[in-house]
Design a protein around this motif. Structure first.
Motif, mmCIF file in Angstrom:
data_model
loop_
_atom_site.group_PDB
_atom_site.id
_atom_site.type_symbol
_atom_site.label_atom_id
_atom_site.label_comp_id
_atom_site.label_asym_id
_atom_site.label_seq_id
_atom_site.Cartn_x
_atom_site.Cartn_y
_atom_site.Cartn_z
ATOM 1 N N ILE A 345 12.989 -46.965 -7.891
ATOM 2 C CA ILE A 345 13.023 -48.007 -7.752
ATOM 3 C C ILE A 345 14.197 -47.697 -6.113
ATOM 4 O O ILE A 345 15.610 -47.450 -7.409
ATOM 5 C CB ILE A 345 13.654 -49.582 -8.285
ATOM 6 N N SER A 346 14.055 -47.923 -4.928
ATOM 7 C CA SER A 346 15.426 -48.194 -4.270
ATOM 8 C C SER A 346 16.391 -48.945 -4.835
ATOM 9 O O SER A 346 15.893 -50.092 -4.869
ATOM 10 C CB SER A 346 14.964 -47.731 -2.723
ATOM 11 N N GLY A 347 18.001 -48.559 -4.729
ATOM 12 C CA GLY A 347 18.972 -49.789 -5.358
ATOM 13 C C GLY A 347 18.710 -50.411 -4.184
ATOM 14 O O GLY A 347 19.462 -51.357 -4.307
ATOM 15 N N LYS A 348 18.891 -50.030 -2.611
ATOM 16 C CA LYS A 348 19.078 -51.196 -1.897
ATOM 17 C C LYS A 348 18.354 -52.453 -1.374
ATOM 18 O O LYS A 348 18.728 -53.346 -1.636
ATOM 19 C CB LYS A 348 19.733 -50.146 -0.501
ATOM 20 N N SER A 349 17.424 -52.093 -1.379
ATOM 21 C CA SER A 349 16.098 -52.392 -1.061
ATOM 22 C C SER A 349 15.368 -53.420 -2.235
ATOM 23 O O SER A 349 14.663 -54.269 -2.215
ATOM 24 C CB SER A 349 15.068 -52.264 -0.103
ATOM 25 N N GLN A 350 15.129 -52.248 -3.484
ATOM 26 C CA GLN A 350 14.618 -52.773 -4.657
ATOM 27 C C GLN A 350 13.353 -52.421 -4.059
ATOM 28 O O GLN A 350 12.718 -53.711 -4.628
ATOM 29 C CB GLN A 350 15.619 -54.259 -5.079
ATOM 30 N N THR A 351 12.881 -51.675 -3.375
ATOM 31 C CA THR A 351 11.499 -51.599 -3.690
ATOM 32 C C THR A 351 11.014 -50.222 -4.296
ATOM 33 O O THR A 351 12.386 -49.150 -4.314
ATOM 34 C CB THR A 351 11.363 -51.771 -2.464
ATOM 35 N N PRO A 352 9.896 -49.678 -4.304
ATOM 36 C CA PRO A 352 9.638 -48.300 -4.605
ATOM 37 C C PRO A 352 9.449 -47.851 -4.020
ATOM 38 O O PRO A 352 8.115 -47.559 -2.814
ATOM 39 C CB PRO A 352 7.793 -48.827 -5.544
ATOM 40 N N ALA A 353 10.480 -47.262 -2.888
ATOM 41 C CA ALA A 353 10.447 -46.926 -1.667
ATOM 42 C C ALA A 353 9.612 -45.661 -1.266
ATOM 43 O O ALA A 353 9.061 -45.381 -0.369
ATOM 44 C CB ALA A 353 11.734 -46.528 -1.061
ATOM 45 N N VAL A 354 10.157 -44.307 -2.360
ATOM 46 C CA VAL A 354 9.557 -42.793 -2.319
ATOM 47 C C VAL A 354 8.194 -43.576 -2.647
ATOM 48 O O VAL A 354 7.122 -42.307 -2.018
ATOM 49 C CB VAL A 354 10.694 -42.183 -3.952
ATOM 50 N N GLY A 355 7.137 -44.060 -3.689
ATOM 51 C CA GLY A 355 6.418 -43.956 -4.179
ATOM 52 C C GLY A 355 5.546 -45.124 -2.210
ATOM 53 O O GLY A 355 4.010 -44.325 -2.391
ATOM 54 N N THR A 356 6.352 -45.649 -2.491
ATOM 55 C CA THR A 356 5.558 -46.153 -1.167
ATOM 56 C C THR A 356 5.443 -45.390 0.353
ATOM 57 O O THR A 356 4.436 -45.394 0.779
ATOM 58 C CB THR A 356 5.964 -47.641 -0.393
ATOM 59 N N TRP A 357 5.761 -44.059 0.522
ATOM 60 C CA TRP A 357 5.962 -42.970 2.096
ATOM 61 C C TRP A 357 4.965 -42.135 1.248
ATOM 62 O O TRP A 357 4.415 -42.069 1.812
ATOM 63 C CB TRP A 357 7.474 -42.423 1.303
ATOM 64 N N VAL A 358 4.958 -42.029 -0.012
ATOM 65 C CA VAL A 358 3.706 -40.839 -0.582
ATOM 66 C C VAL A 358 2.406 -41.466 -0.247
ATOM 67 O O VAL A 358 1.685 -40.900 0.331
ATOM 68 C CB VAL A 358 4.143 -40.728 -2.135
ATOM 69 N N ALA A 359 2.414 -42.731 -0.732
ATOM 70 C CA ALA A 359 1.138 -42.975 -0.499
ATOM 71 C C ALA A 359 0.807 -43.797 0.833
ATOM 72 O O ALA A 359 0.030 -43.160 1.264
ATOM 73 C CB ALA A 359 1.138 -44.866 -1.445
ATOM 74 N N SER A 360 1.447 -43.985 1.545
ATOM 75 C CA SER A 360 1.630 -44.483 2.902
ATOM 76 C C SER A 360 1.098 -43.166 3.757
ATOM 77 O O SER A 360 0.328 -42.895 4.845
ATOM 78 C CB SER A 360 2.866 -44.502 4.002
ATOM 79 N N VAL A 361 1.455 -41.926 3.287
ATOM 80 C CA VAL A 361 1.595 -40.599 4.333
ATOM 81 C C VAL A 361 0.276 -39.953 3.455
ATOM 82 O O VAL A 361 -0.688 -39.908 4.490
ATOM 83 C CB VAL A 361 2.822 -39.450 3.097
ATOM 84 N N ILE A 362 -0.174 -40.624 2.970
ATOM 85 C CA ILE A 362 -2.006 -40.121 2.553
ATOM 86 C C ILE A 362 -2.972 -40.947 3.029
ATOM 87 O O ILE A 362 -3.842 -40.841 3.587
ATOM 88 C CB ILE A 362 -1.921 -40.350 1.056
ATOM 89 N N ILE A 363 -2.355 -42.222 3.000
ATOM 90 C CA ILE A 363 -3.660 -43.434 3.693
ATOM 91 C C ILE A 363 -3.366 -43.446 5.178
ATOM 92 O O ILE A 363 -4.514 -43.164 6.354
ATOM 93 C CB ILE A 363 -2.781 -44.610 3.585
ATOM 94 N N ALA A 364 -1.952 -42.288 6.168
ATOM 95 C CA ALA A 364 -2.422 -42.135 7.216
ATOM 96 C C ALA A 364 -3.037 -40.636 7.791
ATOM 97 O O ALA A 364 -3.384 -40.709 8.760
ATOM 98 C CB ALA A 364 -0.566 -40.996 7.760
ATOM 99 N N PHE A 365 -2.933 -40.068 6.867
ATOM 100 C CA PHE A 365 -3.909 -39.219 6.898
ATOM 101 C C PHE A 365 -5.176 -39.408 6.736
ATOM 102 O O PHE A 365 -6.069 -38.830 7.667
ATOM 103 C CB PHE A 365 -3.289 -37.896 5.495
ATOM 104 N N PHE A 366 -5.452 -39.783 5.686
ATOM 105 C CA PHE A 366 -6.517 -40.235 5.515
ATOM 106 C C PHE A 366 -7.154 -41.772 7.265
ATOM 107 O O PHE A 366 -8.502 -40.934 8.034
ATOM 108 C CB PHE A 366 -8.093 -41.339 4.680
ATOM 109 N N ALA A 367 -6.803 -42.298 7.649
ATOM 110 C CA ALA A 367 -6.711 -42.806 9.095
ATOM 111 C C ALA A 367 -6.401 -42.211 10.113
ATOM 112 O O ALA A 367 -7.824 -42.729 11.137
ATOM 113 C CB ALA A 367 -5.515 -44.331 9.189
#
Length: 466
Positions: A345-367
């Protein structure tokens, strides 16, 4: 390990607790309803209506939406009971973990990774097509090589706009869930206005003769159409993934799930009636049927507005699909079944930021590289499988934990859950054999990952995450 202990470890169940994470509780029923509408109204209403009418159902498309909506309504009631009694992130994955045990939860979680990931990439690809059409209207054309997925025969190698919108959505999600839902709310309002404009204008151009024959492909066409347009409804389960960010989950989650589904079902039925009333059904096999219908009656200015609204609408679908994917990965990672990177969890935004970017890069590749048709094939079967398990789970949890506090209860149990499961299986059987084969291959890969990593690192196996 003895066979008995091995079997017990595979079916070890997660205890039901109100919350386990550090996510910020900021969402109310209106936020959840707009999340649901954001996920449901988009690709289905702006793209699938035309294809399903032309290839499967004709004017009987309205019955396809009714059938798919009825199955979803039963499933939504089951989701609502789980969401009010197991208010934790992870949606159907978490529900099955508390009901059936770890191995079933893993299978369902792995299935949902496929659903959300491929759905996100498919929606990004569809967004790209609309966006490039809008640019073309202003005389702007991207290099052919960067306009679509890898297809050397057509001179295309990478869909740059599909990948770009995926990464932009990832940036929005990592800024914080409240910020993301505010943006989603604005976009939902825009696309609802656009849909209402189409209804208000289009109703005056309906020719009832276009509804004859009403069932050109027979009732089998209606059921095939229902299996096809089911993609249009998959978004409502993403609402339940927000459980740990909801202020009062026992009350607000059922409201968000049922309200969003009801609103969208009514809009789908009305739009499909008007669409097939304006244009003969056999002319609707186009990528932008709603805009095409307005162009057909020479309302080009309104068609442009609708195209802009379609882009906005598809953007909200992508946002909610990617949100659901990241929260699912967060839950599975927190339970030890996936790498801890997805639950950091990112302390500032309180979101799983690192995991979000990892998943998004993979999705961007497939897209960017995989054609839209190939991306969309498995989404429906994954969704229907999840709905089936959740429906059966309601019956099981009523028997195993009858005293569990439930903010919402499905009426007429076990009749409603059984009808939901039967309806989902029936629609699954309408899908192509290749879809089933690919789905089973994906599940086999998932089992290999579970037995090589997830089972050993599971928190229920005595491991602890820092």
């Amino acid at each position: 390990m003895s066979n008995l202990k091995r079997e017990q470890s595979l079916f070890r169940r997660k205890p039901i607790v109100p919350s386990e994470g550090n996510l910020k509780r900021v969402l109310g029923p209106l936020d959840l309803t707009t999340l649901g509408v954001g996920a449901i109204i988009g690709t289905g209403i702006f793209v699938l209506t035309g294809v399903a009418a032309a290839k499967y159902a004709g004017p009987g498309l309205v019955l396809s939406f009714l059938l798919a909506g009825l199955v979803c309504a039963f499933a939504a009631l089951c989701y609502s009971e789980f969401a009010s009694s197991v208010p934790a992130s992870g949606s159907a994955y978490t529900y099955s973990y508390t009901t059936f045990g770890e191995i079933i939860a893993w299978i369902l979680g792995w299935d949902l990774i496929l659903e959300y990931g491929f759905a996100s990439a498919a929606v990004a690809s569809g967004w790209s097509g609309y966006f490039q059409s809008l640019l073309a209207g202003f005389g702007v054309h991207l290099p052919t090589a960067l306009t679509s997925a890898f297809n050397p025969a057509k001179g295309t190698y990478f869909d740059i706009t599909a990948s770009a919108i995926t990464l932009i959505i990832a940036l929005l999600l990592t800024r914080g869930i409240k910020e993301a839902t505010r943006a989603n709310g604005v976009m939902v309002a825009i696309k609802l206005v656009v849909v209402l404009i189409f209804i208000a204008v289009g109703v005056f151009y309906v020719q009832p003769t276009n509804w004859t024959p009403f069932l050109p492909f027979g009732f089998s066409g209606v059921t095939a159409g229902a299996a096809t347009v089911f993609f249009a409804y998959i978004g409502f389960d993403a609402v339940s993934t927000a459980a740990e960010e909801v202020k009062r989950p026992q009350r607000d989650l059922p409201i968000g799930i049922i309200a969003s589904l009801a609103i969208c079902t009514v809009l789908y039925i009305v739009v499909s009636l008007i669409l097939t009333g304006i244009v003969p059904y056999n002319m609707l096999n186009v990528s932008d049927p709603v805009a095409f219908a307005l162009q057909y009656v020479h309302l080009n200015g309104i068609a442009w507005i609708v195209s802009l609204g379609a882009i906005t609408g598809i953007t909200t679908v992508l946002l909610v699909m990617m949100y659901g994917q990241t929260r699912l990965l967060y839950s599975m990672s927190r339970d030890g079944l996936l790498s801890p990177v997805f639950s950091k969890i990112s302390g500032k935004s309180q979101t799983p930021a690192v995991g979000t970017w990892v998943a998004s890069v993979i999705i961007a590749f497939f897209a960017g590289f995989i054609p839209l048709g190939s991306l969309a094939e498995l989404t429906n079967i994954g969704t229907l499988f999840a709905f089936t398990v959740v429906s059966i789970g309601v019956i099981v949890l009523r028997r195993t934990q009858p005293d569990l506090k439930r903010g919402f209860r499905v009426p007429w149990v076990p009749v409603i859950p059984i009808l939901s499961a039967i309806g989902c299986v029936y629609l699954m059987l309408q899908l192509q054999a290749l879809t089933w084969i690919t789905f089973f291959i994906w599940l086999i890969i998932g089992l290999a990952v579970y037995f090589s990593y997830g089972r050993r690192h599971s928190l229920l196996n005595g491991n602890r995450r820092s």
